[in-house]
Design an enzyme around this catalytic site. Sequence first.
Site, PDB file in Angstrom:
ATOM      1  N   LYS A 114       0.857  -1.184   0.000  1.00 41.03           N
ATOM      2  CA  LYS A 114       0.000   0.000   0.000  1.00 41.03           C
ATOM      3  C   LYS A 114       0.888   1.226   0.000  1.00 41.03           C
ATOM      4  O   LYS A 114       2.012   1.191   0.506  1.00 41.03           O
ATOM      5  CB  LYS A 114      -0.895   0.021   1.240  1.00 41.03           C
ATOM      6  CG  LYS A 114      -2.139   0.848   1.064  1.00 41.03           C
ATOM      7  CD  LYS A 114      -3.200   0.125   0.253  1.00 41.03           C
ATOM      8  CE  LYS A 114      -4.434   0.962   0.063  1.00 41.03           C
ATOM      9  NZ  LYS A 114      -5.529   0.177  -0.525  1.00 41.03           N
TER      10      LYS A 114
HETATM   11  P1  NAD Z   1     -13.060   7.658  -3.255  1.00 38.38           P
HETATM   12  O1  NAD Z   1     -12.108   8.734  -2.929  1.00 38.38           O
HETATM   13  O2  NAD Z   1     -13.443   7.401  -4.675  1.00 38.38           O
HETATM   14  O3  NAD Z   1     -14.437   7.880  -2.448  1.00 38.38           O
HETATM   15  C1  NAD Z   1     -14.516   8.050  -1.083  1.00 38.38           C
HETATM   16  C2  NAD Z   1     -15.913   8.570  -0.776  1.00 38.38           C
HETATM   17  O4  NAD Z   1     -16.105   8.622   0.633  1.00 38.38           O
HETATM   18  C3  NAD Z   1     -16.181   9.986  -1.294  1.00 38.38           C
HETATM   19  O5  NAD Z   1     -17.521  10.053  -1.743  1.00 38.38           O
HETATM   20  C4  NAD Z   1     -15.988  10.849  -0.054  1.00 38.38           C
HETATM   21  O6  NAD Z   1     -16.700  12.073  -0.139  1.00 38.38           O
HETATM   22  C5  NAD Z   1     -16.587   9.941   0.985  1.00 38.38           C
HETATM   23  N1  NAD Z   1     -16.157  10.188   2.373  1.00 38.38           N
HETATM   24  C6  NAD Z   1     -14.936  10.479   2.851  1.00 38.38           C
HETATM   25  N2  NAD Z   1     -14.991  10.600   4.190  1.00 38.38           N
HETATM   26  C7  NAD Z   1     -16.274  10.366   4.548  1.00 38.38           C
HETATM   27  C8  NAD Z   1     -16.965  10.314   5.791  1.00 38.38           C
HETATM   28  N3  NAD Z   1     -16.342  10.535   6.928  1.00 38.38           N
HETATM   29  N4  NAD Z   1     -18.275  10.019   5.774  1.00 38.38           N
HETATM   30  C9  NAD Z   1     -18.925   9.773   4.620  1.00 38.38           C
HETATM   31  N5  NAD Z   1     -18.338   9.798   3.420  1.00 38.38           N
HETATM   32  C10 NAD Z   1     -17.024  10.091   3.396  1.00 38.38           C
HETATM   33  O7  NAD Z   1     -12.466   6.339  -2.556  1.00 38.38           O
HETATM   34  P2  NAD Z   1     -12.823   4.839  -2.926  1.00 38.38           P
HETATM   35  O8  NAD Z   1     -11.873   4.367  -3.954  1.00 38.38           O
HETATM   36  O9  NAD Z   1     -14.290   4.715  -3.135  1.00 38.38           O
HETATM   37  O10 NAD Z   1     -12.394   4.112  -1.570  1.00 38.38           O
HETATM   38  C11 NAD Z   1     -13.253   4.045  -0.452  1.00 38.38           C
HETATM   39  C12 NAD Z   1     -12.771   2.937   0.473  1.00 38.38           C
HETATM   40  O11 NAD Z   1     -12.768   1.700  -0.255  1.00 38.38           O
HETATM   41  C13 NAD Z   1     -11.361   3.096   1.031  1.00 38.38           C
HETATM   42  O12 NAD Z   1     -11.318   2.499   2.308  1.00 38.38           O
HETATM   43  C14 NAD Z   1     -10.522   2.262   0.077  1.00 38.38           C
HETATM   44  O13 NAD Z   1      -9.315   1.808   0.676  1.00 38.38           O
HETATM   45  C15 NAD Z   1     -11.475   1.119  -0.180  1.00 38.38           C
HETATM   46  N6  NAD Z   1     -11.231   0.356  -1.412  1.00 38.38           N
HETATM   47  C16 NAD Z   1     -11.178   0.970  -2.631  1.00 38.38           C
HETATM   48  C17 NAD Z   1     -10.989   0.200  -3.777  1.00 38.38           C
HETATM   49  C18 NAD Z   1     -11.004   0.804  -5.163  1.00 38.38           C
HETATM   50  O14 NAD Z   1     -10.913   0.047  -6.131  1.00 38.38           O
HETATM   51  N7  NAD Z   1     -11.132   2.110  -5.310  1.00 38.38           N
HETATM   52  C19 NAD Z   1     -10.821  -1.179  -3.662  1.00 38.38           C
HETATM   53  C20 NAD Z   1     -10.896  -1.778  -2.411  1.00 38.38           C
HETATM   54  C21 NAD Z   1     -11.111  -0.994  -1.293  1.00 38.38           C
END
Ligand code: NAD
Length: 427
Positions: free
Chosen positions: A117
């Site tokens: 990561k």
């Molecule tokens: P992203 O940046 O695309 O979206 C994050 C979202 O969460 C945004 O809408 C943001 O406004 C919102 N947010 C942030 N803080 C918040 C809060 N306190 N309350 C409510 N909403 C909040 O990120 P993502 O890629 O969707 O990732 C989200 C999670 O999923 C992370 O934990 C990431 O590690 C995990 N993840 C992502 C992927 C991927 O392919 N993108 C894969 C596996 C896991």
Amino acid sequence: MSSGATLSDAQLRDEYNPFLSMAKGFDQAADILGLDEGLREVLRQPERELKVAMPILMDDGTVKVFTGYRVQHNFLRGPCKGGIRFSPDVNLDEVRALSAWMTWKCSVVNLPFGGAKGGVICDPRELSQGELERLTRRYTVAIMDILGPDRDVPAPDMNTGEQTMAWIMDTYSMHVRRTTTAIVTGKPLALGGSRGRREATGRGVMIAANKALQLTGDRPEDTRVIVQGAGNVGGVAALLMHREGYKVTSISDMYGAIHNETGLDMPAVMAWMRDHGRLTGFPDAAEVSHSDQLELDCDLLIPAATENQITSLNADRIKAKLIVEGANGPTTAIASSMLHDRGVVIVPDILANAGGVTVSYFEWVQDRMGYFWTEEIVNSRLEQIMIDAFNEVVKTAEEHKVSLRTAAYILSIDRVASVYRLRGIFA
Ligand code: NAD
């Protein structure tokens, strides 16, 4: 299990430390597996940690130094795989935990990858496009010695996306003097990205939810869903699940949450967000606070924003019977046991959000073959891998009479441990 009200400040700090949360899950599974002390010590900690300081020329002519990390937890099963996040909250323990979860996640869905990561401490909202590009390129160069299509292959995570991956791919390619598409995944299609990658994590979350409903005998149409986060994971999951017939009653972003008990019109909600940059203000819904949103009445809760959202402080008030973890580490170890004791089923992050890394694996394979698949092929292979992994986790949970989280750890740790035993310890 004690509630958060009885925990001291120091205990709460430990509860919120994602690396300790990961270690707790690991230890429980290692105990059940009877893993010997040596292997336990090897697998508990990251193999390599890199911290870099990056001077960046800002638009106003000043120089600012940013801190970044890349942590490689384990590369025994193949090249390390794991996202890069840009956030003011990034810290080493968080990156360590996320790198370990990547090892277990790749193993749970049986991909030939280890886990890594990366993170950069920055607030992307305060950076111009030019500053973001310079920071991304400088970070790539700073960690380049440990990257490579056969060594460590980054991907997007919070606040990074296709454009970030395109800059990383270009920077790496310029340095090695040849276009190397397989150095990152989550790239734009035109640069060797995979069809279906953008939706893969959200689609995987939906597949996991569908499988979980089969266990309880419930139907999507009768299932009220609350989604925390409206990004790549939460936004896509909410949209796809709405299409599948689920009733999405609430969704949030970093600015707030919206709620409509009769179900949100998700395409309209996402169009509103695209146009206004936030969810709040959407006409056909009430606004609720972040903390209240998680405690609303619902059948299925999908935390898909960030870690430590369901903790000992609010676990008692969560009404969902089923939680499918879209984010990494959204439920602390203590909250997880509290919910398990109450009979709440949690489909753990390392299984539920593995769709993203699975299609990242497909992208890496396609880049190396130079031959690209249709979206139908990508989606059907993704579905098969998610279903097989889900079934194996459920079987392991039944065998050992443990939660799905512990079962997922057992399955994944056992796979990595058996590779260690076969390869032996290099000396
Ligand atoms: P992203 O940046 O695309 O979206 C994050 C979202 O969460 C945004 O809408 C943001 O406004 C919102 N947010 C942030 N803080 C918040 C809060 N306190 N309350 C409510 N909403 C909040 O990120 P993502 O890629 O969707 O990732 C989200 C999670 O999923 C992370 O934990 C990431 O590690 C995990 N993840 C992502 C992927 C991927 O392919 N993108 C894969 C596996 C896991």
